[in-house]
Design a protein around this motif. Structure first.
Motif, PDB file in Angstrom:
ATOM      1  N   VAL A 211      32.976  37.210  11.644  1.00 45.61           N
ATOM      2  CA  VAL A 211      31.632  36.790  12.031  1.00 45.61           C
ATOM      3  C   VAL A 211      30.666  37.711  11.292  1.00 45.61           C
ATOM      4  O   VAL A 211      30.759  38.936  11.404  1.00 45.61           O
ATOM      5  CB  VAL A 211      31.401  36.887  13.552  1.00 45.61           C
ATOM      6  CG1 VAL A 211      29.964  36.518  13.900  1.00 45.61           C
ATOM      7  CG2 VAL A 211      32.392  36.005  14.306  1.00 45.61           C
ATOM      8  N   TYR A 212      29.751  37.099  10.506  1.00 46.77           N
ATOM      9  CA  TYR A 212      28.748  37.832   9.728  1.00 46.77           C
ATOM     10  C   TYR A 212      27.402  37.740  10.437  1.00 46.77           C
ATOM     11  O   TYR A 212      26.913  36.640  10.690  1.00 46.77           O
ATOM     12  CB  TYR A 212      28.594  37.220   8.336  1.00 46.77           C
ATOM     13  CG  TYR A 212      29.683  37.580   7.360  1.00 46.77           C
ATOM     14  CD1 TYR A 212      29.418  38.424   6.278  1.00 46.77           C
ATOM     15  CD2 TYR A 212      30.967  37.071   7.496  1.00 46.77           C
ATOM     16  CE1 TYR A 212      30.401  38.746   5.368  1.00 46.77           C
ATOM     17  CE2 TYR A 212      31.968  37.389   6.588  1.00 46.77           C
ATOM     18  CZ  TYR A 212      31.674  38.228   5.526  1.00 46.77           C
ATOM     19  OH  TYR A 212      32.656  38.546   4.627  1.00 46.77           O
ATOM     20  N   SER A 213      26.803  38.899  10.725  1.00 51.24           N
ATOM     21  CA  SER A 213      25.494  38.971  11.363  1.00 51.24           C
ATOM     22  C   SER A 213      24.568  39.825  10.509  1.00 51.24           C
ATOM     23  O   SER A 213      25.011  40.460   9.555  1.00 51.24           O
ATOM     24  CB  SER A 213      25.623  39.578  12.759  1.00 51.24           C
ATOM     25  OG  SER A 213      26.497  38.805  13.570  1.00 51.24           O
ATOM     26  N   MET A 214      23.275  39.856  10.869  1.00 50.98           N
ATOM     27  CA  MET A 214      22.282  40.650  10.146  1.00 50.98           C
ATOM     28  C   MET A 214      21.800  41.810  10.996  1.00 50.98           C
ATOM     29  O   MET A 214      21.606  41.655  12.202  1.00 50.98           O
ATOM     30  CB  MET A 214      21.038  39.810   9.831  1.00 50.98           C
ATOM     31  CG  MET A 214      21.102  39.000   8.595  1.00 50.98           C
ATOM     32  SD  MET A 214      19.475  38.285   8.274  1.00 50.98           S
ATOM     33  CE  MET A 214      19.938  36.570   8.141  1.00 50.98           C
ATOM     34  N   GLY A 215      21.559  42.932  10.332  1.00 50.02           N
ATOM     35  CA  GLY A 215      20.954  44.091  10.960  1.00 50.02           C
ATOM     36  C   GLY A 215      19.837  44.620  10.082  1.00 50.02           C
ATOM     37  O   GLY A 215      19.595  44.109   8.980  1.00 50.02           O
TER      38      GLY A 215
ATOM     39  N   MET B  84      20.131  39.016  13.909  1.00 48.83           N
ATOM     40  CA  MET B  84      20.446  37.586  13.812  1.00 48.83           C
ATOM     41  C   MET B  84      21.959  37.454  13.725  1.00 48.83           C
ATOM     42  O   MET B  84      22.619  38.248  13.059  1.00 48.83           O
ATOM     43  CB  MET B  84      19.774  36.980  12.579  1.00 48.83           C
ATOM     44  CG  MET B  84      19.862  35.496  12.508  1.00 48.83           C
ATOM     45  SD  MET B  84      18.818  34.914  11.138  1.00 48.83           S
ATOM     46  CE  MET B  84      19.059  33.171  11.336  1.00 48.83           C
ATOM     47  N   THR B  85      22.488  36.466  14.412  1.00 52.93           N
ATOM     48  CA  THR B  85      23.924  36.202  14.396  1.00 52.93           C
ATOM     49  C   THR B  85      24.121  34.693  14.390  1.00 52.93           C
ATOM     50  O   THR B  85      23.212  33.954  14.786  1.00 52.93           O
ATOM     51  CB  THR B  85      24.611  36.879  15.607  1.00 52.93           C
ATOM     52  OG1 THR B  85      26.019  36.948  15.387  1.00 52.93           O
ATOM     53  CG2 THR B  85      24.316  36.153  16.909  1.00 52.93           C
ATOM     54  N   PRO B  86      25.256  34.188  13.941  1.00 59.80           N
ATOM     55  CA  PRO B  86      25.443  32.733  13.886  1.00 59.80           C
ATOM     56  C   PRO B  86      25.358  32.096  15.273  1.00 59.80           C
ATOM     57  O   PRO B  86      26.109  32.472  16.173  1.00 59.80           O
ATOM     58  CB  PRO B  86      26.854  32.581  13.309  1.00 59.80           C
ATOM     59  CG  PRO B  86      27.177  33.873  12.679  1.00 59.80           C
ATOM     60  CD  PRO B  86      26.403  34.916  13.404  1.00 59.80           C
ATOM     61  N   GLU B  87      24.429  31.165  15.407  1.00 61.32           N
ATOM     62  CA  GLU B  87      24.263  30.445  16.663  1.00 61.32           C
ATOM     63  C   GLU B  87      24.036  28.958  16.436  1.00 61.32           C
ATOM     64  O   GLU B  87      24.569  28.135  17.166  1.00 61.32           O
ATOM     65  CB  GLU B  87      23.094  31.029  17.467  1.00 61.32           C
ATOM     66  CG  GLU B  87      23.343  32.446  17.945  1.00 61.32           C
ATOM     67  CD  GLU B  87      22.146  33.048  18.660  1.00 61.32           C
ATOM     68  OE1 GLU B  87      21.010  32.556  18.460  1.00 61.32           O
ATOM     69  OE2 GLU B  87      22.346  34.014  19.400  1.00 61.32           O
ATOM     70  N   ALA B  88      23.227  28.609  15.431  1.00 54.38           N
ATOM     71  CA  ALA B  88      22.934  27.195  15.148  1.00 54.38           C
ATOM     72  C   ALA B  88      24.188  26.526  14.573  1.00 54.38           C
ATOM     73  O   ALA B  88      25.035  27.184  13.958  1.00 54.38           O
ATOM     74  CB  ALA B  88      21.775  27.088  14.160  1.00 54.38           C
ATOM     75  N   ASP B  89      24.289  25.218  14.755  1.00 54.06           N
ATOM     76  CA  ASP B  89      25.456  24.481  14.262  1.00 54.06           C
ATOM     77  C   ASP B  89      25.710  24.733  12.783  1.00 54.06           C
ATOM     78  O   ASP B  89      26.854  24.925  12.365  1.00 54.06           O
ATOM     79  CB  ASP B  89      25.290  22.976  14.489  1.00 54.06           C
ATOM     80  CG  ASP B  89      25.401  22.587  15.954  1.00 54.06           C
ATOM     81  OD1 ASP B  89      25.899  23.417  16.760  1.00 54.06           O
ATOM     82  OD2 ASP B  89      24.986  21.462  16.289  1.00 54.06           O
ATOM     83  N   TYR B  90      24.638  24.753  11.955  1.00 51.40           N
ATOM     84  CA  TYR B  90      24.799  24.931  10.511  1.00 51.40           C
ATOM     85  C   TYR B  90      25.195  26.361  10.137  1.00 51.40           C
ATOM     86  O   TYR B  90      25.592  26.621   9.011  1.00 51.40           O
ATOM     87  CB  TYR B  90      23.539  24.508   9.742  1.00 51.40           C
ATOM     88  CG  TYR B  90      22.268  25.177  10.229  1.00 51.40           C
ATOM     89  CD1 TYR B  90      21.875  26.400   9.718  1.00 51.40           C
ATOM     90  CD2 TYR B  90      21.478  24.572  11.195  1.00 51.40           C
ATOM     91  CE1 TYR B  90      20.724  27.025  10.159  1.00 51.40           C
ATOM     92  CE2 TYR B  90      20.313  25.174  11.637  1.00 51.40           C
ATOM     93  CZ  TYR B  90      19.942  26.398  11.123  1.00 51.40           C
ATOM     94  OH  TYR B  90      18.805  27.015  11.569  1.00 51.40           O
ATOM     95  N   GLU B  91      25.102  27.313  11.063  1.00 47.81           N
ATOM     96  CA  GLU B  91      25.569  28.683  10.832  1.00 47.81           C
ATOM     97  C   GLU B  91      27.009  28.873  11.317  1.00 47.81           C
ATOM     98  O   GLU B  91      27.738  29.711  10.805  1.00 47.81           O
ATOM     99  CB  GLU B  91      24.659  29.683  11.565  1.00 47.81           C
ATOM    100  CG  GLU B  91      23.229  29.657  11.077  1.00 47.81           C
ATOM    101  CD  GLU B  91      22.256  30.334  12.014  1.00 47.81           C
ATOM    102  OE1 GLU B  91      21.137  30.621  11.563  1.00 47.81           O
ATOM    103  OE2 GLU B  91      22.589  30.576  13.200  1.00 47.81           O
TER     104      GLU B  91
END
Length: 179
Positions: free
Chosen positions: A92-96, A117-124
């Motif tokens: 899982v790739y997130s932003m800091g 930010m972390t993957p939450e939306a369907d396209y992520e």
């Protein structure tokens, strides 16, 4: 994972990178290198280690890497980066975000202890490589103090997220853990 600073610092070109060898640098951490001419690089310095088991750092325990070109702010350099954690369902790739010292950017002044930010939306979440938000570029409008961060989602889509620069800087400072 090589990212150049937008101007020379101390008369040298500087680059953030994540070396991938098994020799002098452990895989997964961010280093800074300098060059007098953009051909010969050296003076490698550790900037940030991956999160490990520190409180709030679970989202970046496997590896970290610089994203967009660092943005010069009053406090130093704003660095948006990616953090990776391994799960039973894959990475899982997130932003800091971190703020580096203006004259010695290998010194971390602030670093978010949680992802911005972390993957939450369907396209992520669904795509060629699921569960990825990967920061690639950023544009800052200094008059509006607004930041546009371009990122890859699930290695399938190109996206943009907006932030108010002052809010992102305040969040980074208020939710900081430097180790």
């Amino acid at each position: 994972n090589g990212v150049l600073f937008p101007r020379k610092i101390g008369g040298k070109f500087l680059m953030l990178s994540r070396p991938s060898d098994n020799g002098h640098t452990p895989f997964g951490d961010i280093y800074l290198s300098q060059s007098p001419d953009m051909c010969h690089w050296g003076m490698h310095r550790l900037v940030m280690r991956r999160g490990g088991d520190q409180v709030g750092q679970w989202w970046q325990r496997t590896k970290i890497g610089a994203g967009p070109i660092p943005i010069e702010i009053d406090d130093g350099w704003l660095m948006i980066y990616h953090g990776v954690m391994d799960t039973c369902n894959g990475f899982v790739y997130s932003m800091g975000a971190a703020i580096l010292d203006r004259e010695e950017p290998w010194r971390v002044l602030f670093r978010t202890n949680q992802h911005i930010m972390t993957p939450e939306a369907d396209y992520e979440v669904v795509g060629h490589v699921p569960n990825v938000v990967f920061p690639c570029a950023a544009l800052c409008d200094p008059k509006a103090k607004r930041l546009a961060v371009y990122y890859g989602a699930a290695d399938t889509f190109c996206c943009v997220a907006y932030a108010h620069l002052d809010e992102l800087i305040a969040f980074t400072k208020e939710n900081s853990q430097v180790f």
